[in-house]
Design an enzyme around this catalytic site. Structure first.
Site, PDB file in Angstrom:
ATOM      1  N   SER A 192      16.155  17.919  28.749  1.00 50.06           N
ATOM      2  CA  SER A 192      16.107  17.785  27.255  1.00 50.06           C
ATOM      3  C   SER A 192      16.669  19.177  26.792  1.00 50.06           C
ATOM      4  O   SER A 192      16.619  19.295  25.428  1.00 50.06           O
ATOM      5  CB  SER A 192      14.651  17.905  26.731  1.00 50.06           C
ATOM      6  OG  SER A 192      13.863  18.687  27.476  1.00 50.06           O
TER       7      SER A 192
ATOM      8  N   ASN B 160       3.335  21.486  29.015  1.00 46.60           N
ATOM      9  CA  ASN B 160       2.789  20.418  28.278  1.00 46.60           C
ATOM     10  C   ASN B 160       2.018  21.129  27.133  1.00 46.60           C
ATOM     11  O   ASN B 160       2.327  20.594  25.878  1.00 46.60           O
ATOM     12  CB  ASN B 160       1.830  19.507  28.998  1.00 46.60           C
ATOM     13  CG  ASN B 160       2.329  18.998  30.109  1.00 46.60           C
ATOM     14  OD1 ASN B 160       3.668  18.805  30.319  1.00 46.60           O
ATOM     15  ND2 ASN B 160       1.350  18.464  30.992  1.00 46.60           N
TER      16      ASN B 160
ATOM     17  N   THR C 185      12.209  -3.901 -16.534  1.00 48.16           N
ATOM     18  CA  THR C 185      11.000  -4.436 -15.817  1.00 48.16           C
ATOM     19  C   THR C 185      12.089  -5.741 -15.217  1.00 48.16           C
ATOM     20  O   THR C 185      12.849  -6.171 -15.874  1.00 48.16           O
ATOM     21  CB  THR C 185      10.123  -4.727 -16.080  1.00 48.16           C
ATOM     22  OG1 THR C 185      10.017  -5.871 -17.021  1.00 48.16           O
ATOM     23  CG2 THR C 185       9.075  -3.527 -16.713  1.00 48.16           C
ATOM     24  N   HIS C 186      12.105  -5.843 -13.904  1.00 47.35           N
ATOM     25  CA  HIS C 186      12.887  -6.818 -13.306  1.00 47.35           C
ATOM     26  C   HIS C 186      14.541  -6.607 -13.538  1.00 47.35           C
ATOM     27  O   HIS C 186      15.186  -7.469 -13.573  1.00 47.35           O
ATOM     28  CB  HIS C 186      12.614  -8.245 -13.624  1.00 47.35           C
ATOM     29  CG  HIS C 186      11.003  -8.635 -13.887  1.00 47.35           C
ATOM     30  ND1 HIS C 186      10.481  -9.400 -12.759  1.00 47.35           N
ATOM     31  CD2 HIS C 186      10.108  -8.511 -14.720  1.00 47.35           C
ATOM     32  CE1 HIS C 186       9.157  -9.451 -13.024  1.00 47.35           C
ATOM     33  NE2 HIS C 186       8.921  -8.615 -14.219  1.00 47.35           N
TER      34      HIS C 186
ATOM     35  N   SER D  14      39.255   6.380  -3.723  1.00 46.35           N
ATOM     36  CA  SER D  14      39.645   5.231  -2.707  1.00 46.35           C
ATOM     37  C   SER D  14      41.044   5.403  -2.383  1.00 46.35           C
ATOM     38  O   SER D  14      41.878   6.055  -3.215  1.00 46.35           O
ATOM     39  CB  SER D  14      39.576   3.932  -3.705  1.00 46.35           C
ATOM     40  OG  SER D  14      40.497   2.913  -3.092  1.00 46.35           O
TER      41      SER D  14
ATOM     42  N   LYS E  35      39.634   4.236  -8.818  1.00 51.23           N
ATOM     43  CA  LYS E  35      38.298   4.470  -8.244  1.00 51.23           C
ATOM     44  C   LYS E  35      37.572   5.762  -8.288  1.00 51.23           C
ATOM     45  O   LYS E  35      38.368   6.894  -8.103  1.00 51.23           O
ATOM     46  CB  LYS E  35      38.135   3.795  -6.873  1.00 51.23           C
ATOM     47  CG  LYS E  35      38.214   2.398  -6.916  1.00 51.23           C
ATOM     48  CD  LYS E  35      37.154   1.602  -7.547  1.00 51.23           C
ATOM     49  CE  LYS E  35      35.760   1.686  -6.724  1.00 51.23           C
ATOM     50  NZ  LYS E  35      35.663   0.674  -5.743  1.00 51.23           N
TER      51      LYS E  35
ATOM     52  N   ASN F  52      34.028   6.966  -6.798  1.00 53.09           N
ATOM     53  CA  ASN F  52      32.788   6.278  -6.142  1.00 53.09           C
ATOM     54  C   ASN F  52      31.709   7.339  -5.961  1.00 53.09           C
ATOM     55  O   ASN F  52      31.777   8.284  -5.844  1.00 53.09           O
ATOM     56  CB  ASN F  52      33.260   5.595  -4.720  1.00 53.09           C
ATOM     57  CG  ASN F  52      34.118   4.792  -4.631  1.00 53.09           C
ATOM     58  OD1 ASN F  52      34.232   3.801  -5.653  1.00 53.09           O
ATOM     59  ND2 ASN F  52      34.862   4.813  -3.947  1.00 53.09           N
TER      60      ASN F  52
ATOM     61  N   GLU G  46      25.137   7.015  -2.863  1.00 55.16           N
ATOM     62  CA  GLU G  46      25.074   5.512  -1.680  1.00 55.16           C
ATOM     63  C   GLU G  46      24.593   6.227  -0.306  1.00 55.16           C
ATOM     64  O   GLU G  46      23.878   5.574   0.263  1.00 55.16           O
ATOM     65  CB  GLU G  46      26.668   5.327  -1.785  1.00 55.16           C
ATOM     66  CG  GLU G  46      26.964   4.583  -3.046  1.00 55.16           C
ATOM     67  CD  GLU G  46      28.420   4.108  -3.011  1.00 55.16           C
ATOM     68  OE1 GLU G  46      28.701   2.952  -2.489  1.00 55.16           O
ATOM     69  OE2 GLU G  46      29.230   4.933  -3.355  1.00 55.16           O
TER      70      GLU G  46
ATOM     71  N   TYR H 114      -0.383  13.816  28.958  1.00 57.29           N
ATOM     72  CA  TYR H 114       0.973  14.025  28.703  1.00 57.29           C
ATOM     73  C   TYR H 114       1.670  12.957  29.418  1.00 57.29           C
ATOM     74  O   TYR H 114       1.600  12.770  30.572  1.00 57.29           O
ATOM     75  CB  TYR H 114       1.417  15.451  28.999  1.00 57.29           C
ATOM     76  CG  TYR H 114       3.012  15.536  28.788  1.00 57.29           C
ATOM     77  CD1 TYR H 114       3.645  16.001  27.643  1.00 57.29           C
ATOM     78  CD2 TYR H 114       3.794  15.358  30.128  1.00 57.29           C
ATOM     79  CE1 TYR H 114       4.878  15.676  27.654  1.00 57.29           C
ATOM     80  CE2 TYR H 114       5.244  15.356  29.889  1.00 57.29           C
ATOM     81  CZ  TYR H 114       5.836  15.554  28.612  1.00 57.29           C
ATOM     82  OH  TYR H 114       7.162  15.628  28.528  1.00 57.29           O
TER      83      TYR H 114
ATOM     84  N   GLN I 193       9.104  13.553  25.613  1.00 61.25           N
ATOM     85  CA  GLN I 193      10.058  14.185  25.342  1.00 61.25           C
ATOM     86  C   GLN I 193      11.117  13.392  24.430  1.00 61.25           C
ATOM     87  O   GLN I 193      11.824  13.842  23.848  1.00 61.25           O
ATOM     88  CB  GLN I 193      10.879  14.302  26.741  1.00 61.25           C
ATOM     89  CG  GLN I 193      12.142  14.836  26.872  1.00 61.25           C
ATOM     90  CD  GLN I 193      12.565  15.508  28.207  1.00 61.25           C
ATOM     91  OE1 GLN I 193      12.167  16.340  28.956  1.00 61.25           O
ATOM     92  NE2 GLN I 193      13.690  14.903  28.601  1.00 61.25           N
TER      93      GLN I 193
ATOM     94  N   LYS J 196      11.649  14.135  20.391  1.00 57.01           N
ATOM     95  CA  LYS J 196      12.252  15.225  19.757  1.00 57.01           C
ATOM     96  C   LYS J 196      13.573  14.876  18.831  1.00 57.01           C
ATOM     97  O   LYS J 196      13.756  14.987  17.653  1.00 57.01           O
ATOM     98  CB  LYS J 196      12.852  16.433  20.752  1.00 57.01           C
ATOM     99  CG  LYS J 196      11.600  17.128  20.920  1.00 57.01           C
ATOM    100  CD  LYS J 196      11.823  18.035  22.222  1.00 57.01           C
ATOM    101  CE  LYS J 196      10.624  18.254  23.011  1.00 57.01           C
ATOM    102  NZ  LYS J 196       9.752  17.082  23.358  1.00 57.01           N
TER     103      LYS J 196
HETATM  104  N1  ARG Z   1      10.689  18.672  28.238  1.00 54.46           N
HETATM  105  C1  ARG Z   1       9.418  18.385  28.066  1.00 54.46           C
HETATM  106  C2  ARG Z   1       9.335  17.461  26.904  1.00 54.46           C
HETATM  107  O1  ARG Z   1      10.166  17.735  25.879  1.00 54.46           O
HETATM  108  C3  ARG Z   1       8.410  19.323  28.367  1.00 54.46           C
HETATM  109  C4  ARG Z   1       7.236  19.063  28.627  1.00 54.46           C
HETATM  110  C5  ARG Z   1       7.454  18.760  30.383  1.00 54.46           C
HETATM  111  N2  ARG Z   1       6.284  18.461  30.781  1.00 54.46           N
HETATM  112  C6  ARG Z   1       6.305  17.808  32.246  1.00 54.46           C
HETATM  113  N3  ARG Z   1       5.138  17.819  32.742  1.00 54.46           N
HETATM  114  N4  ARG Z   1       7.479  17.313  32.763  1.00 54.46           N
HETATM  115  O2  ARG Z   1       8.304  16.973  26.610  1.00 54.46           O
END
Ligand code: ARG
Length: 465
Positions: free
Chosen positions: A34, A121, A166-167, A288, A294, A296, A301, A328, A333, A336
């Site tokens: 990660s 964790n 309205t509408h 455009s 144009k 835009n 948008e 956990y 992971q 993120k």
């Molecule tokens: N990279 C992991 C995450 O984003 C960190 C925690 C990993 N923990 C584990 N027991 N593998 O969640």
């Protein structure tokens, strides 16, 4: 056999290699890493390590010498990363192990002692909270900048008359300032949602360790305080597991973007040749490549379009969390990328809006003309008749007939003659024209929350406080 053992010993990941007899598959190593995206939390990760190391020293698990060496090493690592001189490694999987491994390269055994009594964790659960807590401040600052712009334009246009819909059919005249203050009210609730979510997430999971806590006599109040959390979390299993705070953040973001998409839609409609109520300055538009005429409204948008991915990110996190058993799981992971994308996208959209909204150019005459079409003062005529003692339902009927005449003769109510109007009710007198004007109509709605210019100015003054 013995050959294989030697190779594997030399190459398995040093963080858990002891138990393993073969090297991680190269694809699996990259697949499970990660670091490509969680490296953006390096400052939070280092702050967490500083707090943890100080706490270990306080409870006499880490010597003064080790603590000093670790703190100096962490400073050096932070400086390497922020200056772009850090070698992020997929083999070290994530931000936590990259930093710890580099620290150990720099300071030796003390670096290896840092992970005493903690786990990735609780580390990652801490990092995300610290990261989001800070980003919410940036987001709220940007919403407030947008709100400032809204107040300025609302003040300028407090008495500007436009049709209210309205509408998407002309309903009653409103002031443009009133319309902008409706946007402002949406933003106000968005800020409060983010603040609320920020307060709820501001508890320290550090010390939950892998899932059950740790056998060291740790001081969780101390680390919580060091990191600016209000308190330690109360259950270790929950602390390393739940990402509800991230879901809440993404849901606040989705509501915000839904609001921005509605404003975008109005800006797009208003800047069309058919409405022609506003113009957006050229710097917020594009042309455009084929149609030379144009211009835009790309920015609104695109914000409208980005709402799709923000809503999608919320669904991703909800689905990610659904049915996960305690505590956990590696699934987490996956929290993120949607989360970071939400932060980036929200900040980008807000920046564009905060720059653009105060620069909206109003076409007052077109707005005024549009408000005169569509019998927008019909309700005012009904209210007038009610004041002359006609029951509202009867008044509604009378005005309906007058509107029908206007439709067939192509005239607005204010353009019918007194004689023409009196055909429908003898209660109509020449003072009727006061209520049939657009100005009379908006000025009459002079109560809290109403569209009268005076009320708009009051609302602005209240908002500025
Ligand atoms: N990279 C992991 C995450 O984003 C960190 C925690 C990993 N923990 C584990 N027991 N593998 O969640």
């Amino acid at each position: 056999m013995s050959d294989k053992k030697e190779t594997s010993k030399a190459t398995t990941n040093s963080a858990w290699g002891g138990r393993f007899s073969e090297q991680t598959d190269a694809f699996v190593e990259a697949f499970t890493a990660s670091v490509q995206f969680d490296q953006r939390m390096y400052r939070q990760d280092i702050a967490g390590s500083r707090a943890h190391a100080k706490m270990l020293n306080k409870i006499a698990v880490l010597s003064d010498d080790d603590l000093n060496v670790i703190l100096e090493g962490l400073d050096k690592v932070e400086q390497e990363i922020s200056s772009g001189n850090f070698n992020w490694s997929i083999a070290r999987e994530d931000v936590h192990m990259n930093i710890e491994a580099r620290l150990t390269e720099l300071v030796g055994d003390a670096g290896k002692r840092l992970h005493t009594g903690r786990s990735r964790n609780d580390q990652v659960a801490t990092d995300i909270r610290l990261y989001l807590r800070e980003q919410i401040d940036f987001i709220n600052d940007e919403i407030k900048r947008l709100q400032q712009g809204m107040l300025d334009i609302a003040e300028r246009e407090a008495a500007t008359i436009m049709p209210g819909f309205t509408h998407l059919q002309v309903a009653q005249p409103v002031t443009f300032g009133h319309h902008i203050m409706a946007w402002h009210a949406m933003m106000k609730r968005d800020v409060s949602r983010f603040v609320d979510c920020q307060q709820r997430m501001n508890e320290s999971p550090l010390g939950a360790a892998a899932l059950a806590g740790t056998s060291y006599p740790i001081d969780r109040e101390f680390t919580a305080k060091e990191l600016g959390f209000t308190a330690p979390t109360q259950n270790s299993l929950d602390s390393v597991s739940d990402r509800d705070f991230a879901i809440e953040f993404c849901s606040s973001a989705a509501i915000l973007l839904v609001h921005l998409s509605r404003m975008s839609e109005e800006l797009v409609i208003w800047s069309s040749a058919q409405f022609d109520f506003i113009e957006l300055p050229d710097r917020f538009c594009t042309g455009s490549s084929i149609m030379p005429q144009k211009k835009n409204p790309d920015v609104p948008e695109l914000v409208r379009g980005k709402t799709g991915r923000i809503n999608g990110n919320l669904i991703s996190l909800l689905t990610l969390m659904k049915s996960q058993p305690l505590a956990y799981n590696k699934d987490n992971q996956e929290d993120k990328e949607p989360l970071f994308d939400t932060v980036d996208t929200v900040l980008g959209c807000l920046r564009a809006f905060a720059d653009m909204v105060p620069a909206i150019i109003c076409k007052h005459d077109n707005m005024y003309k549009a408000a005169k079409q569509g019998f927008s003062t019909a309700t005012d005529l009904a209210d007038y008749l009610v004041r002359k003692n006609l029951p509202f339902r009867d008044a509604h009927e009378v005005v309906g007939k007058a509107v029908a005449m206007g439709v067939s003769t192509g005239k607005d109510l204010s353009e019918l003659t007194l004689e023409e109007l009196q055909q429908f009710s003898d209660k109509i007198e020449d003072d009727v024209f006061d209520v049939l004007t657009l100005e009379g109509s908006v000025e009459a709605r002079n109560h809290v929350g109403g569209t009268a210019p005076e009320q708009v100015r009051k609302a602005i003054a209240l908002a500025r406080k």
